[in-house]
Design an enzyme around this catalytic site. Structure first.
Site, PDB file in Angstrom:
ATOM      1  N   ARG A  63      71.734  16.579  37.725  1.00 48.77           N
ATOM      2  CA  ARG A  63      70.570  16.093  36.989  1.00 48.77           C
ATOM      3  C   ARG A  63      69.376  16.016  37.920  1.00 48.77           C
ATOM      4  NH1 ARG A  63      74.347  12.475  34.227  1.00 48.77           N
ATOM      5  NH2 ARG A  63      74.371  12.975  32.005  1.00 48.77           N
ATOM      6  N   ASP A  65      58.875  29.907  46.131  1.00 47.65           N
ATOM      7  CA  ASP A  65      59.803  28.904  46.667  1.00 47.65           C
ATOM      8  C   ASP A  65      61.090  29.556  47.180  1.00 47.65           C
ATOM      9  OD1 ASP A  65      60.456  26.330  47.434  1.00 47.65           O
ATOM     10  OD2 ASP A  65      61.306  25.775  45.489  1.00 47.65           O
ATOM     11  N   LYS A  67      70.497  25.166  31.899  1.00 45.98           N
ATOM     12  CA  LYS A  67      69.541  24.182  32.411  1.00 45.98           C
ATOM     13  C   LYS A  67      68.759  23.643  31.219  1.00 45.98           C
ATOM     14  CE  LYS A  67      65.887  24.040  35.981  1.00 45.98           C
ATOM     15  NZ  LYS A  67      65.169  24.913  36.952  1.00 45.98           N
TER      16      LYS A  67
END
EC number: 2.7.11.25
Length: 339
Positions: free
Chosen positions: A11, A131, A32
């Site tokens: 989570r 990223d 997700k």
């Protein structure tokens, strides 16, 4: 697609990750999910991922809006992104299971495959990932590296004002200054990821780099570079030199790097027999702890700020305390805005 949600594996502040099974094919999926009213960035990720098709990018399997129990909030309208399951976890997992680092032969293989993925999204799709790091690259069924987590990704053409996002330890100088973030920033992050794979540690270590503010300032304004591991070959060091150029325009492209001697004709056979704990995949808790909410700042005064204030914004100033130690797989990416 009909599918059944399985065990909750992790989570974040806005999203939950679960294993799932497709009824028609029996395929194991990674799902997700976020409450719909908090799913803006998950929807953005789905839009980008759905446009991609490469063996070196995690596969998109669909998205759905459903009504179901979510956390402890009772029944809620939920947005879910369905993705390919990667059985060997992240590059960070692979390093951990192999004594904390990855040998150079496999570093060559994984680096080449990351660059093949970046070449595809950069040249064919006009997308910057923003990223790249070990915990955002998964290892697929056949041992191939697959770029994942497009939550920070963006289209670079036409150039539109966008927040700078990512993980501070992997940010290029121009991103650390909050100026811009594009394909060249991904190349810098590839260099940092190679260092991470070889050493098993973040690309910035030591007493002087105990918090993001120090690194962002020294990268963005003092022009410092990560220390290259002394164990690397000269070809590897030269390769990193092409990635870690201070000026974005001087960095090699993904296509150019694929022809660097460090990578050419050196890819070993695909890795088999990797040790894994079940389930270990795109759904690993380590991977998904990086799911966060965006932190936004008013863009109107960004460029009027003194550089010290801009570094303050980059270090989550306002309502998030910067920890004294780094957690590369935790809540360590940031958002800044500019005009």
């Amino acid at each position: 697609m009909n599918w059944t949600r399985g065990k909750t594996l992790g989570r974040g502040s806005t999203a939950t990750v679960s294993a799932a099974t497709c009824h028609e094919s029996g395929e194991t999926l990674a799902v997700k999910s976020a409450e719909f009213h908090r799913s803006e960035f998950l929807q953005r990720e789905a839009k980008i991922l759905s446009s991609l098709n490469s063996p070196y990018v995690i596969g998109y399997r669909g998205c759905e809006i459903t009504r179901e129990p979510f956390h402890n909030n009772g029944e809620a309208t939920t947005y879910s992104l369905l993705m390919e399951y990667a059985p060997y976890g992240t590059l960070t997992d692979v390093a951990t299971k192999n004594g904390g680092f990855i040998d150079e032969a496999r570093v060559v293989k994984y680096t080449r495959q990351i660059l093949l993925g970046l070449e595809y999204i950069h040249n064919s799709k006009g997308i910057a990932h923003c990223d790249i790091k070990g915990s955002n690259v998964l290892v697929g069924e056949n041992g191939e590296a697959k770029i994942a987590d497009f939550g920070c990704a963006k289209w670079v053409e036409p150039e539109i004002t966008e927040p700078v996002r990512g993980t501070p330890a992997f940010m290029a100088p121009e991103a650390a200054r909050g100026e811009r973030q594009g394909k060249e920033s991904d190349i810098w992050a590839v260099g940092c990821t190679v260092i991470e794979m070889v050493t098993g540690s973040q690309p910035w270590i030591g007493a002087d780099f105990t918090d993001p503010v120090s690194v962002l300032y020294r990268v963005g304004y003092l022009g410092e570079l990560p220390e290259l591991p002394c164990s690397l070959t000269e070809q590897a060091k030269d390769f990193l030199g092409k990635c870690l150029k201070k000026e974005a325009t001087e960095r090699w492209t993904a296509s150019q790097l694929l022809n660097h001697p460090f990578l050419v004709n050196k890819e070993p056979e695909l890795v088999t027999g990797l040790v894994t704990n079940s389930p270990t995949s795109v759904t690993d808790q380590m991977f998904w702890r990086s799911v966060e909410e965006e932190v936004s700042e008013d863009r109107s005064s960004w460029w009027e700020c003194h550089e010290d204030e801009r570094i303050g914004v980059l270090s989550w100033i306002g309502h998030v305390v910067v920890e004294s130690t780094w957690d590369l797989d935790g809540e360590d990416w940031i958002t800044v805005r500019r005009n």
